[in-house]
Scaffold this motif. Structure first.
Motif, PDB file in Angstrom:
ATOM      1  N   PRO A 271       2.780  -3.940   4.669  1.00  7.32           N
ATOM      2  CA  PRO A 271       1.528  -4.715   4.615  1.00  7.32           C
ATOM      3  C   PRO A 271       1.621  -5.944   3.733  1.00  7.32           C
ATOM      4  O   PRO A 271       1.136  -5.970   2.611  1.00  7.32           O
ATOM      5  CB  PRO A 271       0.507  -3.698   4.080  1.00  7.32           C
ATOM      6  CG  PRO A 271       1.317  -2.692   3.329  1.00  7.32           C
ATOM      7  CD  PRO A 271       2.644  -2.618   4.025  1.00  7.32           C
ATOM      8  N   THR A 272       2.244  -6.982   4.263  1.00  7.16           N
ATOM      9  CA  THR A 272       2.357  -8.242   3.525  1.00  7.16           C
ATOM     10  C   THR A 272       1.004  -8.908   3.322  1.00  7.16           C
ATOM     11  O   THR A 272       0.870  -9.816   2.505  1.00  7.16           O
ATOM     12  CB  THR A 272       3.275  -9.210   4.282  1.00  7.16           C
ATOM     13  OG1 THR A 272       2.766  -9.400   5.619  1.00  7.16           O
ATOM     14  CG2 THR A 272       4.691  -8.660   4.377  1.00  7.16           C
ATOM     15  N   TRP A 273       0.012  -8.481   4.089  1.00  9.56           N
ATOM     16  CA  TRP A 273      -1.305  -9.131   4.036  1.00  9.56           C
ATOM     17  C   TRP A 273      -2.061  -8.806   2.758  1.00  9.56           C
ATOM     18  O   TRP A 273      -3.141  -9.361   2.549  1.00  9.56           O
ATOM     19  CB  TRP A 273      -2.136  -8.702   5.249  1.00  9.56           C
ATOM     20  CG  TRP A 273      -2.071  -7.233   5.530  1.00  9.56           C
ATOM     21  CD1 TRP A 273      -2.837  -6.243   4.985  1.00  9.56           C
ATOM     22  CD2 TRP A 273      -1.177  -6.585   6.445  1.00  9.56           C
ATOM     23  NE1 TRP A 273      -2.477  -5.022   5.486  1.00  9.56           N
ATOM     24  CE2 TRP A 273      -1.465  -5.203   6.401  1.00  9.56           C
ATOM     25  CE3 TRP A 273      -0.177  -7.050   7.304  1.00  9.56           C
ATOM     26  CZ2 TRP A 273      -0.776  -4.268   7.176  1.00  9.56           C
ATOM     27  CZ3 TRP A 273       0.515  -6.126   8.069  1.00  9.56           C
ATOM     28  CH2 TRP A 273       0.217  -4.754   8.009  1.00  9.56           C
ATOM     29  N   HIS A 274      -1.556  -7.952   1.888  1.00  9.84           N
ATOM     30  CA  HIS A 274      -2.282  -7.678   0.640  1.00  9.84           C
ATOM     31  C   HIS A 274      -1.605  -8.297  -0.567  1.00  9.84           C
ATOM     32  O   HIS A 274      -2.064  -8.145  -1.686  1.00  9.84           O
ATOM     33  CB  HIS A 274      -2.409  -6.173   0.411  1.00  9.84           C
ATOM     34  CG  HIS A 274      -1.170  -5.513  -0.121  1.00  9.84           C
ATOM     35  ND1 HIS A 274      -0.036  -5.377   0.611  1.00  9.84           N
ATOM     36  CD2 HIS A 274      -0.900  -4.963  -1.339  1.00  9.84           C
ATOM     37  CE1 HIS A 274       0.887  -4.760  -0.104  1.00  9.84           C
ATOM     38  NE2 HIS A 274       0.398  -4.500  -1.289  1.00  9.84           N
ATOM     39  N   ARG A 275      -0.502  -9.012  -0.358  1.00  7.83           N
ATOM     40  CA  ARG A 275       0.229  -9.566  -1.478  1.00  7.83           C
ATOM     41  C   ARG A 275      -0.343 -10.920  -1.901  1.00  7.83           C
ATOM     42  O   ARG A 275      -0.613 -11.777  -1.082  1.00  7.83           O
ATOM     43  CB  ARG A 275       1.706  -9.730  -1.106  1.00  7.83           C
ATOM     44  CG  ARG A 275       2.405  -8.404  -0.857  1.00  7.83           C
ATOM     45  CD  ARG A 275       3.834  -8.632  -0.432  1.00  7.83           C
ATOM     46  NE  ARG A 275       4.518  -7.358  -0.228  1.00  7.83           N
ATOM     47  CZ  ARG A 275       5.725  -7.238   0.296  1.00  7.83           C
ATOM     48  NH1 ARG A 275       6.371  -8.320   0.681  1.00  7.83           N
ATOM     49  NH2 ARG A 275       6.280  -6.054   0.443  1.00  7.83           N
TER      50      ARG A 275
END
Length: 369
Positions: A271-275
Motif C-alpha cells: 500500500p504505497t498510497w499511505h506513505r
C-alpha cells in the motif's frame, strides 16, 4: 500527504473546494484548526432559518470532542444573507462552548466577504475568489486533485452503470446457479478450499489495486472476473482483511487469521498510497486507487453492491473524503439497510470520528459530507 500551507482567508476560500472535492453551494462549512493544521471539516446544506439552531448542534457536537484551538466558519450562498442564520447559530453555540471563532466568511457570486471584519483589508464589496493566484491550489493540482462541479456529482462516481451492471449481474446469477465442481471457465468456489478460494479472489483484487502506470483498467475486466470479486466479499473475513490492507491502521492485521494475512501479503500490492512523500506520490496513488474502486462499484447492480461500496467507503473515510464515504454508504444502505459494517462507518461519520495518523498541515484535512 504533502504539507500545503495557506496564507489567509483568500487562500482558504480558494482551496476549500479542493479539500472538499467539489464546489459547495448553499452550504455552511466548518473548519477546525490546530495551530497551522486543519482538523475536522464539516459541511451541511444551508438550513431554513427555523432549523439553524438544530443544524448548529449537529456541527458543533464533533467539535466539542475535538476541542480545536480555533474554528473558521464559511457560508456559501446564492441569495444574499441566506447563510446568516446558520453562521449566527454556529458562532453562538461555539462561543457558549468556549471555542474560539477565528473568522466568519461568506462566499457569493465568485467573491468572498469577511462579515466580522471592519478593516479596509476586507472591503464591503467583497474580494474575488482567485484560485489561480493561490500557491496551495497549484499544489493540489500537482496532486491530481480537481474539484467536481457540485456535491451531487459525487453520486455519479459510484452509481451503477446500467449496461455494465446488467452484465455483471448476469454473471453473478450464473455463479449462484453453478453446480459444485467444474464450469467451462474452471473450478467453482464450492470445489475449492477456503485458502484456495481466497487466493483466487485476491489475485483479482490485486489487479483492481494496481495503481502503477500502465496497469490494466478495471473496466476491461470481464463480467465473470468482476462477479468473482463482488462475490468474494460475502466472505466477511476476506472483506475485513481487504479493508485492513487498503486502509493501514484502520483494522489491526494481527486480528486476521494467519493464513488470510499471508494471502494478503503475497497477492496484494504494497500500500504505497499511505506513505508520506515529498513529491506527493502517496497521495496520487491513493486517489488512483479510489478511482479504480469507483470503476468497480459502477459495474455492480445495486442488489449486489453493498459490500464493495462499503470497502470503498472505508477507503474514502481513511483518506479523509467524508463526502465520498457518505455517498457510498447512502447507496449501500439503500440496498441493504442492515449491513453492519456500513452502519458502523455511518455512525463514525456522524460522530466526526477520524482515522488516526492523518493530521496534516493546513490545507489537508478530513472532509465530512
Amino acid at each position: 500527504m504533502t504539507q500545503i500551507r495557506l496564507r489567509g482567508p483568500a487562500d482558504v476560500v480558494a482551496v476549500l473546494p479542493y479539500q472538499l472535492g467539489y464546489h459547495p453551494r448553499d452550504s455552511i462549512v466548518v473548519v477546525a484548526l490546530h495551530d497551522r493544521a486543519v482538523g475536522l471539516i464539516e459541511r451541511l446544506d444551508l438550513p431554513a432559518p427555523e432549523h439553524a439552531e438544530e443544524a448548529g448542534r449537529v456541527l458543533v457536537g464533533p467539535l466539542l470532542r475535538e476541542r480545536p484551538e480555533a474554528v473558521l466558519l464559511v457560508g456559501y450562498e446564492t441569495a444574499e444573507g441566506s447563510s446568516s442564520p446558520a453562521l449566527d447559530a454556529v458562532r453562538g453555540q461555539l462561543m457558549e462552548a468556549d471555542l474560539d471563532v477565528l473568522d466568519r466568511l461568506v462566499v457569493r457570486d465568485g467573491r468572498w466577504y469577511s462579515i466580522d471584519c471592519a478593516d479596509t483589508c476586507c472591503p464591503p464589496e467583497g474580494i474575488p475568489v482567485q484560485a489561480a493566484d493561490t500557491p496551495a491550489v497549484a499544489e493540489f493540482v500537482g496532486l491530481e486533485v480537481s474539484p467536481l462541479t457540485g456535491r451531487s456529482a459525487i453520486t455519479d462516481l459510484v452509481a451503477a452503470d446500467p449496461t455494465l451492471a446488467a452484465a455483471v449481474g448476469a454473471a453473478l446469477g450464473e455463479r449462484g446457479a453453478a453446480d459444485p465442481g467444474l464450469t467451462a471457465t474452471g473450478p467453482t468456489d464450492a470445489s475449492l478450499s477456503d485458502a484456495a478460494r481466497r487466493l483466487r479472489a485476491l489475485s483479482g483484487w490485486a489487479v483492481v489495486c494496481d495503481v502503477t502506470a500502465g496497469a490494466a483498467e478495471v473496466e476491461d475486466l470481464a463480467p465473470a472476473q468482476l462477479a468473482l470479486l463482488v462475490h468474494s466479499l460475502e466472505d466477511l473475513a476476506l472483506r475485513d482483511g481487504l479493508v485492513a490492507w487498503l486502509c493501514p491502521g484502520s483494522l489491526p492485521l494481527a486480528c486476521l487469521p494467519p493464513d488470510l494475512f499471508d494471502a494478503l501479503r503475497c497477492t496484494l500490492p504494497t500500500p504505497t498510497w499511505h506513505r508520506t512523500s515529498p513529491d506527493g506520490s502517496g497521495a496520487i496513488a491513493g486517489r488512483r486507487l479510489v478511482a479504480r474502486l469507483q470503476s468497480l462499484v459502477r459495474s455492480v447492480p445495486d442488489e449486489h453492491a453493498t459490500p464493495a461500496l462499503t470497502v470503498l467507503a472505508n477507503l474514502a473515510w481513511w483518506q479523509g473524503d467524508g463526502a465520498l464515504a457518505r455517498t457510498c454508504l447512502d447507496r449501500a444502505l439503500e440496498a441493504l439497510p442492515g449491513y453492519r459494517l456500513a452502519l458502523l462507518l455511518e455512525r463514525m461519520l456522524d460522530l466526526g470520528v477520524r482515522p488516526g495518523g492523518h493530521g496534516e498541515e493546513l490545507g489537508e484535512g478530513v472532509r465530512a459530507g
